[in-house]
Design a protein around this motif. Structure first.
Motif, short mmCIF file in Angstrom:
data_model
loop_
_atom_site.label_atom_id
_atom_site.label_comp_id
_atom_site.label_asym_id
_atom_site.label_seq_id
_atom_site.Cartn_x
_atom_site.Cartn_y
_atom_site.Cartn_z
N ARG A 2 -18.37 39.40 -120.66
CA ARG A 2 -16.85 39.58 -120.64
C ARG A 2 -16.38 40.06 -121.94
O ARG A 2 -15.26 40.78 -122.38
CB ARG A 2 -16.11 38.43 -120.19
CG ARG A 2 -16.20 38.25 -118.85
CD ARG A 2 -15.32 36.91 -118.17
NE ARG A 2 -15.76 35.67 -118.89
CZ ARG A 2 -16.56 34.72 -118.24
NH1 ARG A 2 -16.91 35.20 -117.19
NH2 ARG A 2 -16.85 33.66 -118.74
N LYS A 3 -16.98 39.52 -123.10
CA LYS A 3 -16.55 39.77 -124.46
C LYS A 3 -16.93 41.13 -124.93
O LYS A 3 -16.20 42.02 -125.43
CB LYS A 3 -17.19 38.71 -125.30
CG LYS A 3 -16.88 37.17 -125.17
CD LYS A 3 -17.64 36.22 -126.13
CE LYS A 3 -17.18 35.08 -125.78
NZ LYS A 3 -17.84 34.02 -126.76
N ILE A 4 -18.08 41.48 -124.41
CA ILE A 4 -18.62 43.00 -124.69
C ILE A 4 -17.68 43.97 -124.23
O ILE A 4 -17.43 44.93 -124.64
CB ILE A 4 -20.34 42.80 -124.30
CG1 ILE A 4 -21.12 41.94 -125.13
CG2 ILE A 4 -20.61 44.59 -124.55
CD1 ILE A 4 -22.32 41.95 -124.94
N SER A 5 -17.52 43.88 -122.73
CA SER A 5 -16.68 44.67 -121.89
C SER A 5 -15.46 44.95 -122.63
O SER A 5 -14.94 45.99 -122.52
CB SER A 5 -16.76 44.44 -120.50
OG SER A 5 -16.12 43.10 -120.60
N SER A 6 -14.81 43.86 -122.84
CA SER A 6 -13.53 43.93 -123.66
C SER A 6 -13.62 44.70 -124.69
O SER A 6 -12.70 45.34 -125.11
CB SER A 6 -13.02 42.62 -123.79
OG SER A 6 -11.88 42.39 -124.48
N CYS A 7 -14.77 44.42 -125.54
CA CYS A 7 -14.85 45.20 -126.90
C CYS A 7 -15.03 46.86 -126.70
O CYS A 7 -14.50 47.65 -127.37
CB CYS A 7 -16.05 44.68 -127.77
SG CYS A 7 -16.42 45.54 -128.98
N VAL A 8 -15.86 46.86 -125.56
CA VAL A 8 -16.28 48.50 -125.30
C VAL A 8 -14.71 49.16 -124.79
O VAL A 8 -14.42 50.32 -125.19
CB VAL A 8 -17.05 48.73 -124.34
CG1 VAL A 8 -17.28 50.07 -123.70
CG2 VAL A 8 -18.51 48.13 -124.55
N HIS A 9 -13.99 48.30 -123.93
CA HIS A 9 -12.70 48.77 -123.61
C HIS A 9 -11.69 49.06 -124.84
O HIS A 9 -11.20 50.08 -125.08
CB HIS A 9 -12.03 48.04 -122.49
CG HIS A 9 -10.70 48.19 -122.16
ND1 HIS A 9 -9.57 47.63 -123.10
CD2 HIS A 9 -10.20 49.05 -121.15
CE1 HIS A 9 -8.45 48.06 -122.20
NE2 HIS A 9 -8.65 48.99 -121.30
N ASP A 10 -11.59 48.17 -125.64
CA ASP A 10 -11.01 48.04 -126.78
C ASP A 10 -11.30 49.33 -127.72
O ASP A 10 -10.22 49.88 -128.44
CB ASP A 10 -10.59 46.73 -127.52
CG ASP A 10 -9.93 45.80 -126.74
OD1 ASP A 10 -9.40 46.17 -125.76
OD2 ASP A 10 -10.15 44.64 -126.95
N SER A 11 -12.35 49.52 -127.60
CA SER A 11 -12.96 50.74 -128.79
C SER A 11 -12.29 51.97 -128.28
O SER A 11 -12.44 53.03 -129.19
CB SER A 11 -14.68 50.71 -128.82
OG SER A 11 -15.06 51.15 -127.55
N GLY A 12 -12.05 52.13 -127.39
CA GLY A 12 -11.29 53.46 -126.81
C GLY A 12 -12.43 54.70 -126.53
O GLY A 12 -12.11 55.88 -126.45
N VAL A 13 -13.47 54.19 -126.38
CA VAL A 13 -14.72 55.08 -126.10
C VAL A 13 -14.57 55.96 -124.98
O VAL A 13 -14.84 57.13 -125.26
CB VAL A 13 -16.10 54.63 -126.48
CG1 VAL A 13 -16.16 53.57 -125.01
CG2 VAL A 13 -17.28 55.61 -126.30
N CYS A 14 -14.10 55.62 -123.99
CA CYS A 14 -13.98 56.38 -122.64
C CYS A 14 -12.55 57.16 -122.87
O CYS A 14 -12.70 58.41 -122.47
CB CYS A 14 -13.81 55.26 -121.46
SG CYS A 14 -15.46 54.52 -120.98
N ARG A 15 -11.74 56.59 -123.44
CA ARG A 15 -10.31 57.43 -123.53
C ARG A 15 -10.51 58.73 -124.58
O ARG A 15 -10.20 59.66 -124.25
CB ARG A 15 -9.27 56.47 -124.33
CG ARG A 15 -7.95 57.13 -124.30
CD ARG A 15 -6.70 56.15 -124.85
NE ARG A 15 -7.31 55.82 -126.18
CZ ARG A 15 -7.70 54.54 -126.51
NH1 ARG A 15 -7.75 53.67 -125.66
NH2 ARG A 15 -7.89 54.15 -127.68
N LYS A 16 -11.53 58.52 -125.56
CA LYS A 16 -11.75 59.34 -126.64
C LYS A 16 -12.75 60.53 -126.00
O LYS A 16 -12.81 61.70 -126.61
CB LYS A 16 -12.14 58.79 -127.83
CG LYS A 16 -11.15 57.97 -128.50
CD LYS A 16 -11.99 57.39 -129.69
CE LYS A 16 -11.04 56.26 -130.26
NZ LYS A 16 -11.58 55.35 -131.31
N SER A 17 -13.23 60.26 -124.90
CA SER A 17 -14.27 61.20 -124.27
C SER A 17 -13.87 62.52 -123.66
O SER A 17 -14.48 63.54 -123.52
CB SER A 17 -15.20 60.67 -123.22
OG SER A 17 -14.60 60.17 -122.10
#
Length: 285
Positions: free
Chosen positions: A133-148
Motif C-alpha cells: 500500500r505504501k509502495i503503490s502510493s509512492c509509485v502513483h505519487d511519482s507520476g511515472v505513468c502520467r509522464k509516460s
C-alpha cells in the motif's frame, strides 16, 4: 619512522576518498526511492557504512599525524569490522536481488514482468499487502505513468509506435496491462478489454482505466518495482565491490606500516642503550 607515519596518513586519506562513492551510492539509492523504486529502507545501510568509513579514516589520519598509537590501533580494528560488514552487505544485496527479470514479448520492444519470477525475502516484503500500500502510493505519487505519454506531430503516438518503445520496468508493470491480456491500445494508460475471459491472469481483471488505479494493484506492478530495485542495486553493488577490494588492499598495507612503526618504536630504546655502551668512559680527575 616519519616515512611510515606519512604512508599511514596517505592511506587514511585514500580511505576517506573511498567513502565518498559509497556514500554517493546510498544517496543515489535514496533519490531513486523517492522517485521510482519507492523502497526506502535499503539505502540506509550503505549511507551508514559510507559515513563510518569517513569518520574512521579521519581518526586514523589524526593518529598518523600525531603519532597516536591508540587512534591507529582503533582505526585498524574499526576498518576491519567495516570491511566485514561491507562484505556481508554486498552478499545480502546479491542474494535478495538474485532472481527475476523481464520476459520478452513478441513484436514488442518492452518486456513484461511477472511476480512468480522473483523469490526470497525482498519479494515477500514488497508483495505483502501492508507494505505494498505504501509502495503503490509512492509509485502513483511519482507520476511515472502520467509522464509516460508522448505526443508526435501534435497527436498522441500510435499503438505501433508505443509497441516499439523500451519502457522501464515500472512503466511496463504499473502503467499498462500485461500483454497476454490482449487489451486494445487507446493510449499509454488507457486500454480496452477484448478477450479477458480467455487469459488465466488476474491482472487482466485488476486493470482499470481509472487514472488513479491503472495497474497499481497488479502483481505485474510489484514485479516491475522489484526489477527496478534489482537494477539499481546491481549498479551500486559493482561500485561497492570495487571499493571493497581497494579497502582491503589499503587495510593490509596500513597493518604492515603500523606493525613496522611499532617495531621501530620498540627498537629505539635498545639502540640508544647500545650507543651509550659504545661511548668511552669519562675520565675523572
Amino acid at each position: 619512522m616519519r616515512t611510515t607515519n606519512h604512508l599511514i596518513g596517505i592511506l587514511n586519506f585514500l580511505t576517506f576518498l573511498l567513502s565518498i562513492p559509497i556514500l554517493g551510492g546510498g544517496i543515489w539509492l535514496s533519490t531513486r526511492a523517492n522517485n521510482t523504486d519507492c523502497i526506502r529502507f535499503l539505502q540506509w545501510p550503505i549511507i551508514v557504512i559510507g559515513v563510518a568509513i569517513m569518520i574512521v579514516s579521519l581518526a586514523g589520519f589524526a593518529g598518523a599525524c600525531y603519532r597516536n598509537t591508540f587512534l591507529m590501533y582503533l582505526y585498524l580494528w574499526a576498518m576491519f569490522i567495516i570491511i566485514i560488514v561491507l562484505i556481508g552487505f554486498i552478499i545480502f544485496a546479491y542474494v535478495v536481488t538474485d532472481k527475476g527479470s523481464g520476459r520478452n514479448v513478441p513484436n514488442r520492444a518492452y518486456k513484461d514482468y511477472y511476480l512468480p519470477d522473483y523469490s526470497g525475502w525482498l519479494k515477500d516484503r514488497v508483495a505483502s499487502d501492508e507494505y505494498w500500500r505504501k509502495i503503490s502510493s509512492c509509485v502513483h505519487d511519482s507520476g511515472v505513468c502520467r509522464k509516460s505519454g508522448r505526443v508526435v506531430g501534435g497527436y498522441p503516438e500510435s499503438a505501433e509506435m508505443y509497441y516499439l518503445r523500451k519502457l522501464s520496468s515500472i512503466e511496463s508493470g504499473c502503467c499498462k496491462p500485461p500483454s497476454e491480456c490482449e487489451f486494445a491500445y487507446v493510449n499509454e494508460t488507457t486500454w480496452n478489454p477484448v478477450n479477458t475471459g480467455l487469459v488465466n491472469n488476474r491482472d487482466c481483471i485488476r486493470w482499470s482505466n481509472d487514472q488513479e488505479q491503472l495497474c497499481y494493484s497488479c502483481n505485474s506492478c510489484k514485479a516491475g518495482v522489484l526489477a527496478s530495485l534489482r537494477k539499481s542495486w546491481r549498479k551500486v553493488s559493482i561500485i561497492n565491490i570495487v571499493v571493497l577490494i581497494i579497502l582491503v588492499i589499503v587495510w593490509v598495507v596500513a597493518c604492515a606500516a603500523f606493525r613496522n612503526n611499532r617495531r621501530m618504536d620498540n627498537d629505539e630504546p635498545y639502540g640508544q642503550t647500545r650507543m651509550e655502551k659504545a661511548r668511552p668512559a669519562r675520565i675523572q680527575f
